[in-house]
Design a protein around this motif. Structure first.
Motif, PDB file in Angstrom:
ATOM      1  N   LEU A   1     -14.986 -22.236  38.780  1.00 33.56           N
ATOM      2  CA  LEU A   1     -15.318 -20.836  39.027  1.00 33.56           C
ATOM      3  C   LEU A   1     -14.770 -20.352  40.368  1.00 33.56           C
ATOM      4  O   LEU A   1     -14.328 -19.207  40.492  1.00 33.56           O
ATOM      5  CB  LEU A   1     -16.835 -20.627  38.966  1.00 33.56           C
ATOM      6  CG  LEU A   1     -17.431 -20.672  37.565  1.00 33.56           C
ATOM      7  CD1 LEU A   1     -18.948 -20.792  37.626  1.00 33.56           C
ATOM      8  CD2 LEU A   1     -17.017 -19.447  36.770  1.00 33.56           C
ATOM      9  N   GLU A   2     -14.805 -21.224  41.360  1.00 32.60           N
ATOM     10  CA  GLU A   2     -14.242 -20.871  42.666  1.00 32.60           C
ATOM     11  C   GLU A   2     -12.754 -20.544  42.520  1.00 32.60           C
ATOM     12  O   GLU A   2     -12.277 -19.529  43.056  1.00 32.60           O
ATOM     13  CB  GLU A   2     -14.448 -22.023  43.648  1.00 32.60           C
ATOM     14  CG  GLU A   2     -14.052 -21.683  45.081  1.00 32.60           C
ATOM     15  CD  GLU A   2     -14.378 -22.825  46.026  1.00 32.60           C
ATOM     16  OE1 GLU A   2     -13.602 -23.010  46.983  1.00 32.60           O
ATOM     17  OE2 GLU A   2     -15.386 -23.520  45.805  1.00 32.60           O
TER      18      GLU A   2
ATOM     19  N   THR B   1     -11.966  -6.811  37.915  1.00 42.49           N
ATOM     20  CA  THR B   1     -11.310  -7.449  39.053  1.00 42.49           C
ATOM     21  C   THR B   1     -10.179  -6.535  39.512  1.00 42.49           C
ATOM     22  O   THR B   1      -9.973  -5.467  38.947  1.00 42.49           O
ATOM     23  CB  THR B   1     -10.763  -8.842  38.673  1.00 42.49           C
ATOM     24  OG1 THR B   1      -9.692  -8.686  37.749  1.00 42.49           O
ATOM     25  CG2 THR B   1     -11.850  -9.725  38.072  1.00 42.49           C
ATOM     26  N   GLU B   2      -9.438  -6.976  40.506  1.00 41.39           N
ATOM     27  CA  GLU B   2      -8.342  -6.161  41.024  1.00 41.39           C
ATOM     28  C   GLU B   2      -7.256  -5.935  39.975  1.00 41.39           C
ATOM     29  O   GLU B   2      -6.543  -4.931  40.029  1.00 41.39           O
ATOM     30  CB  GLU B   2      -7.756  -6.818  42.277  1.00 41.39           C
ATOM     31  CG  GLU B   2      -8.745  -6.843  43.436  1.00 41.39           C
ATOM     32  CD  GLU B   2      -8.243  -7.641  44.631  1.00 41.39           C
ATOM     33  OE1 GLU B   2      -7.258  -8.401  44.498  1.00 41.39           O
ATOM     34  OE2 GLU B   2      -8.853  -7.501  45.702  1.00 41.39           O
ATOM     35  N   THR B   3      -7.137  -6.849  39.006  1.00 44.58           N
ATOM     36  CA  THR B   3      -6.045  -6.739  38.041  1.00 44.58           C
ATOM     37  C   THR B   3      -6.481  -6.693  36.585  1.00 44.58           C
ATOM     38  O   THR B   3      -5.738  -6.199  35.739  1.00 44.58           O
ATOM     39  CB  THR B   3      -5.078  -7.942  38.198  1.00 44.58           C
ATOM     40  OG1 THR B   3      -5.820  -9.148  38.022  1.00 44.58           O
ATOM     41  CG2 THR B   3      -4.407  -7.933  39.560  1.00 44.58           C
ATOM     42  N   THR B   4      -7.645  -7.205  36.258  1.00 43.15           N
ATOM     43  CA  THR B   4      -8.047  -7.367  34.863  1.00 43.15           C
ATOM     44  C   THR B   4      -9.529  -7.057  34.682  1.00 43.15           C
ATOM     45  O   THR B   4     -10.305  -7.081  35.640  1.00 43.15           O
ATOM     46  CB  THR B   4      -7.802  -8.835  34.414  1.00 43.15           C
ATOM     47  OG1 THR B   4      -6.496  -9.228  34.798  1.00 43.15           O
ATOM     48  CG2 THR B   4      -7.940  -8.994  32.918  1.00 43.15           C
ATOM     49  N   VAL B   5      -9.899  -6.800  33.436  1.00 44.76           N
ATOM     50  CA  VAL B   5     -11.309  -6.629  33.083  1.00 44.76           C
ATOM     51  C   VAL B   5     -11.699  -7.792  32.180  1.00 44.76           C
ATOM     52  O   VAL B   5     -10.974  -8.141  31.245  1.00 44.76           O
ATOM     53  CB  VAL B   5     -11.545  -5.285  32.355  1.00 44.76           C
ATOM     54  CG1 VAL B   5     -12.997  -5.161  31.919  1.00 44.76           C
ATOM     55  CG2 VAL B   5     -11.166  -4.120  33.252  1.00 44.76           C
TER      56      VAL B   5
ATOM     57  N   LYS C   1      -8.461 -16.267  42.111  1.00 41.81           N
ATOM     58  CA  LYS C   1      -7.359 -15.625  41.387  1.00 41.81           C
ATOM     59  C   LYS C   1      -7.734 -14.236  40.873  1.00 41.81           C
ATOM     60  O   LYS C   1      -6.853 -13.409  40.632  1.00 41.81           O
ATOM     61  CB  LYS C   1      -6.941 -16.494  40.196  1.00 41.81           C
ATOM     62  CG  LYS C   1      -6.312 -17.806  40.595  1.00 41.81           C
ATOM     63  CD  LYS C   1      -6.006 -18.645  39.368  1.00 41.81           C
ATOM     64  CE  LYS C   1      -5.445 -19.998  39.765  1.00 41.81           C
ATOM     65  NZ  LYS C   1      -5.320 -20.908  38.618  1.00 41.81           N
ATOM     66  N   ASN C   2      -9.010 -14.007  40.681  1.00 42.95           N
ATOM     67  CA  ASN C   2      -9.514 -12.748  40.108  1.00 42.95           C
ATOM     68  C   ASN C   2     -10.633 -12.212  40.989  1.00 42.95           C
ATOM     69  O   ASN C   2     -11.814 -12.437  40.713  1.00 42.95           O
ATOM     70  CB  ASN C   2     -10.032 -12.979  38.686  1.00 42.95           C
ATOM     71  CG  ASN C   2      -8.991 -13.557  37.759  1.00 42.95           C
ATOM     72  OD1 ASN C   2      -8.114 -12.850  37.296  1.00 42.95           O
ATOM     73  ND2 ASN C   2      -9.068 -14.867  37.519  1.00 42.95           N
ATOM     74  N   LYS C   3     -10.270 -11.501  42.046  1.00 46.10           N
ATOM     75  CA  LYS C   3     -11.259 -10.980  42.997  1.00 46.10           C
ATOM     76  C   LYS C   3     -12.119  -9.900  42.329  1.00 46.10           C
ATOM     77  O   LYS C   3     -11.605  -8.889  41.857  1.00 46.10           O
ATOM     78  CB  LYS C   3     -10.560 -10.364  44.210  1.00 46.10           C
ATOM     79  CG  LYS C   3      -9.639 -11.314  44.941  1.00 46.10           C
ATOM     80  CD  LYS C   3     -10.357 -12.024  46.042  1.00 46.10           C
ATOM     81  CE  LYS C   3      -9.363 -12.832  46.858  1.00 46.10           C
ATOM     82  NZ  LYS C   3      -9.697 -14.207  46.921  1.00 46.10           N
ATOM     83  N   PRO C   4     -13.439 -10.118  42.269  1.00 43.09           N
ATOM     84  CA  PRO C   4     -14.321  -9.133  41.645  1.00 43.09           C
ATOM     85  C   PRO C   4     -14.345  -7.807  42.422  1.00 43.09           C
ATOM     86  O   PRO C   4     -14.366  -7.792  43.650  1.00 43.09           O
ATOM     87  CB  PRO C   4     -15.701  -9.783  41.696  1.00 43.09           C
ATOM     88  CG  PRO C   4     -15.428 -11.242  41.828  1.00 43.09           C
ATOM     89  CD  PRO C   4     -14.170 -11.337  42.633  1.00 43.09           C
ATOM     90  N   VAL C   5     -14.306  -6.727  41.657  1.00 39.56           N
ATOM     91  CA  VAL C   5     -14.437  -5.390  42.220  1.00 39.56           C
ATOM     92  C   VAL C   5     -15.794  -4.804  41.816  1.00 39.56           C
ATOM     93  O   VAL C   5     -16.485  -4.206  42.626  1.00 39.56           O
ATOM     94  CB  VAL C   5     -13.287  -4.470  41.726  1.00 39.56           C
ATOM     95  CG1 VAL C   5     -13.498  -3.035  42.174  1.00 39.56           C
ATOM     96  CG2 VAL C   5     -11.944  -5.003  42.191  1.00 39.56           C
TER      97      VAL C   5
ATOM     98  N   ALA D   1     -24.126 -12.936  42.285  1.00 46.87           N
ATOM     99  CA  ALA D   1     -23.137 -13.992  42.537  1.00 46.87           C
ATOM    100  C   ALA D   1     -21.786 -13.630  41.916  1.00 46.87           C
ATOM    101  O   ALA D   1     -20.741 -13.817  42.546  1.00 46.87           O
ATOM    102  CB  ALA D   1     -23.632 -15.330  41.985  1.00 46.87           C
ATOM    103  N   ILE D   2     -21.793 -13.110  40.696  1.00 46.46           N
ATOM    104  CA  ILE D   2     -20.540 -12.737  40.045  1.00 46.46           C
ATOM    105  C   ILE D   2     -19.909 -11.556  40.764  1.00 46.46           C
ATOM    106  O   ILE D   2     -18.698 -11.528  40.993  1.00 46.46           O
ATOM    107  CB  ILE D   2     -20.786 -12.422  38.547  1.00 46.46           C
ATOM    108  CG1 ILE D   2     -21.195 -13.704  37.812  1.00 46.46           C
ATOM    109  CG2 ILE D   2     -19.552 -11.805  37.910  1.00 46.46           C
ATOM    110  CD1 ILE D   2     -21.721 -13.482  36.400  1.00 46.46           C
ATOM    111  N   GLN D   3     -20.715 -10.570  41.137  1.00 45.24           N
ATOM    112  CA  GLN D   3     -20.210  -9.394  41.865  1.00 45.24           C
ATOM    113  C   GLN D   3     -19.497  -9.800  43.157  1.00 45.24           C
ATOM    114  O   GLN D   3     -18.471  -9.236  43.509  1.00 45.24           O
ATOM    115  CB  GLN D   3     -21.371  -8.447  42.191  1.00 45.24           C
ATOM    116  CG  GLN D   3     -20.991  -7.239  43.026  1.00 45.24           C
ATOM    117  CD  GLN D   3     -20.164  -6.225  42.270  1.00 45.24           C
ATOM    118  OE1 GLN D   3     -20.480  -5.906  41.137  1.00 45.24           O
ATOM    119  NE2 GLN D   3     -19.108  -5.717  42.879  1.00 45.24           N
ATOM    120  N   LYS D   4     -20.041 -10.805  43.837  1.00 47.59           N
ATOM    121  CA  LYS D   4     -19.453 -11.267  45.104  1.00 47.59           C
ATOM    122  C   LYS D   4     -18.397 -12.345  44.897  1.00 47.59           C
ATOM    123  O   LYS D   4     -17.741 -12.740  45.851  1.00 47.59           O
ATOM    124  CB  LYS D   4     -20.556 -11.809  46.014  1.00 47.59           C
ATOM    125  CG  LYS D   4     -21.522 -10.749  46.476  1.00 47.59           C
ATOM    126  CD  LYS D   4     -22.649 -11.347  47.288  1.00 47.59           C
ATOM    127  CE  LYS D   4     -23.656 -10.281  47.670  1.00 47.59           C
ATOM    128  NZ  LYS D   4     -24.837 -10.844  48.313  1.00 47.59           N
ATOM    129  N   GLY D   5     -18.274 -12.855  43.675  1.00 46.86           N
ATOM    130  CA  GLY D   5     -17.343 -13.952  43.426  1.00 46.86           C
ATOM    131  C   GLY D   5     -17.797 -15.238  44.083  1.00 46.86           C
ATOM    132  O   GLY D   5     -16.984 -16.056  44.504  1.00 46.86           O
TER     133      GLY D   5
END
Length: 160
Positions: A96-97, A128-132, A102-106, A59-63
């Motif tokens: 969480l949504e 994520t695309e911008t942060t860890v 705002k933080n798309k999981p990579v 679930a976290i991996q897919k956001g």
């Protein structure tokens, strides 16, 4: 069948009189009994927790906030980047949504795990695309069902 064999061995193959067990026989068979009786116990206890961690990881991996919040108790202690409070499942799902939008999981992977009695934890790194982020999942067993009672998502100072 196994119990019958072990008892008959311990009793000296005489099931009618059941003489006293010798210390030697007891010392030989006791470790085997302990392994046979207790071998499956930890595996059975950890299965609901393992299943929950796998579902939470996916679930976290897919956001996917809905799938993640389905694993929560009815009330959860949620900490999103320092904003901590107790929320209902539906409130936590909305928060969480918003976080995942705002933080798309990579990438997300579990780096540490542990369990004791009816509690467990899993800590992972969410890229994520911008942060860890460092994600900490705290789990409790209730009525043989594992559920998340606390979730923390914090900035990871170590970075990527």
């Amino acid at each position: 069948m196994l119990a019958h064999f072990l008892f008959s061995y311990l009793a000296g193959n005489n099931l009618i009189e059941r003489p006293k067990m010798t210390k030697f026989r007891l010392m030989l068979i006791l470790p085997v009994l302990m392994v046979l009786v207790g071998a499956d116990y930890p595996v059975l206890q950890d299965k609901p927790i393992d299943d929950l961690v796998k579902l939470a990881t996916a679930a976290i991996q897919k956001g996917n906030a809905d799938n993640l919040s389905a694993l929560f108790f009815s009330t959860i202690d949620l900490d999103l980047q320092g904003e901590e409070n107790f929320y209902s499942k539906s409130q936590a799902s909305k928060l969480l949504e918003d976080f995942f939008q705002k933080n798309k999981p990579v990438k997300f992977n579990i780096t540490h795990r542990g369990a004791k009695d009816v509690t467990a934890f899993a800590i992972g790194k969410l890229e994520t695309e911008t942060t860890v982020f460092r994600v900490s999942i705290f789990i409790k067993m209730l009525d043989n069902k594992a559920q998340i009672h606390q979730l923390r998502i914090e900035s990871d100072d170590e970075g990527i």
